[in-house]
Design an enzyme around this catalytic site. Structure first.
Site, short mmCIF file in Angstrom:
data_model
loop_
_atom_site.label_atom_id
_atom_site.label_comp_id
_atom_site.label_asym_id
_atom_site.label_seq_id
_atom_site.Cartn_x
_atom_site.Cartn_y
_atom_site.Cartn_z
N HIS A 43 -6.76 -6.71 -1.17
CA HIS A 43 -5.74 -5.69 -0.94
C HIS A 43 -4.69 -6.14 0.07
O HIS A 43 -3.59 -5.59 0.11
CB HIS A 43 -6.40 -4.39 -0.47
N ASP A 57 0.85 -1.19 0.00
CA ASP A 57 0.00 0.00 0.00
C ASP A 57 0.90 1.25 0.00
O ASP A 57 1.82 1.36 -0.80
CB ASP A 57 -0.93 -0.07 1.22
N ASP A 82 -8.48 -6.70 -5.56
CA ASP A 82 -8.25 -5.53 -4.72
C ASP A 82 -9.34 -4.47 -4.95
O ASP A 82 -9.53 -4.02 -6.08
CB ASP A 82 -6.87 -4.95 -5.04
#
Length: 363
Positions: free
Chosen positions: A342, A188, A314
């Protein structure tokens, strides 16, 4: 008649006690079945969550967390489960955590030290499955808590820059001995953090692995990256709550994610237990670092080997957006982690682990 009544009463009471005893035994057997039946993957899931709980309580103040004992030491039965035929496992969309003794010749590796950098709102705690699996394969693993994250005491609203946010990672790299190298793994917004580290410490980074991460170009911010995708993610808009610690007439200082939307946004393929862990552990995301544009050079950042792991299920950073970043800033190789949301360290821990080991072994 009195005697007969007494006898009958005793029989009824005896029968009831017997039934209750049998029910209790059956119930206890069901509870104990996971430990008795070593082929049940739920046993390992429970053990892994016990690790997570232990880590959260045993961590002491400090920016860097090190984990010295492997899961195989704590739970030797995991090594028996790994021999189980995958076709006999309980069918599930979740990649179960099982023991892994993947063969790795560490003498042939440029480095056996892997540094895990979490994404926005997460902390070192989110890597607990990955830590256990890598340590079983004798890797040295360091999980970083960035400022305002995990057990770090700083308020996320007080973080003013990317350098301040990523300081624990920079401090860790500074302390590495000359000649020592690590593999950086960023998830991320952790992708922006490891990019920043690659620019400052290129000789200390052997490889960089981006997992559903912001892999930015020079002059680009994470906010710019999100703007590449037309029609901003509806789930993300619903989940974001902007915090204004300096007053409503000033720019936001942090983003807090609505817990009621976390499952759909971040963990749509993950187990309920991991969602529960995240809901009690995630913290607000400092906003200033998200706005900051990176300055990356070919001579520093560009000299580090980069790899990207796509997460096709995701909902936070859609795979189409991941591919835009990949096309604009091509890494050496791209891997697709089928069925991953994710957070593949939750939803596909075993497959993610195998990819990390594969990349570590690449010459």
């Amino acid at each position: 008649p009195g005697k007969s009544t007494t006898t009958r009463t005793r029989r009824i009471y005896s029968k009831r006690v017997s039934n209750q005893s049998t029910t209790s035994i059956n119930r206890w057997s069901r509870v104990r079945s996971s430990s008795v039946n070593k082929d049940d993957p739920d046993d390992v899931i429970i053990q892994e969550h016990a690790i997570a709980a232990a880590l959260m309580f045993q961590q002491q103040n400090g920016d860097v967390l090190r984990f010295d004992r492997s899961n195989s030491v704590r739970f030797p039965q995991c090594q028996q489960i790994v021999r189980r035929n995958s076709s006999a496992r309980r069918r599930s969309g979740i990649d179960q955590v099982i023991g892994s003794q993947q063969e790795v010749n560490h003498d042939e590796l440029e480095t056996s030290h892997i540094v895990l950098v979490h994404g926005g709102g997460f902390g070192a705690w989110c890597w607990y499955k990955t830590i256990a699996l890598l340590q079983e394969c004798k890797f040295k693993v360091t999980a970083i808590d960035l400022r305002g994250s995990g057990i770090d005491s700083l308020d996320a609203n007080a973080i003013k820059s990317l350098s301040q946010y990523a300081k624990p990672l920079m401090d860790f790299l500074k302390k590495l001995a000359d000649g020592d190298k690590v593999i950086l793994v960023g998830h991320d917004f952790g992708g922006a953090c490891i990019s920043y580290a690659m620019e400052l410490f290129p000789t200390k980074v052997a490889k960089a692995i981006f997992i559903a991460a912001s892999m930015l170009k020079t002059g680009q911010s994470a906010l710019d990256m999100f703007s590449l995708k037309e029609n901003a993610n509806g789930l993300m808009r619903q989940a974001q709550n902007f915090l204004y610690a300096n007053g409503n007439n000033q720019p936001p200082t942090a983003i807090d994610l609505d817990k009621s939307h976390l499952k759909d946004l971040l963990f749509n393929q993950s187990s309920a237990k991991d969602v529960a862990l995240a809901c009690v552990s995630m913290r607000p995301i400092p906003f200033s670092p998200v706005l900051e544009k990176l300055s990356l050079s070919d001579s520093n950042y560009g000299r580090v080997r980069r790899f990207y792991i796509e997460t096709p299920e995701d909902n936070a950073i859609p795979v189409t957006l991941q591919q835009i970043m990949i096309n604009q800033n091509p890494p050496e190789k791209v891997f697709r982690l089928k069925g991953a949301d994710h957070c593949p360290f939750f939803s596909k821990p075993q497959t993610l682990h195998k990819l990390l080991v594969e990349i570590a072994k690449m010459t």
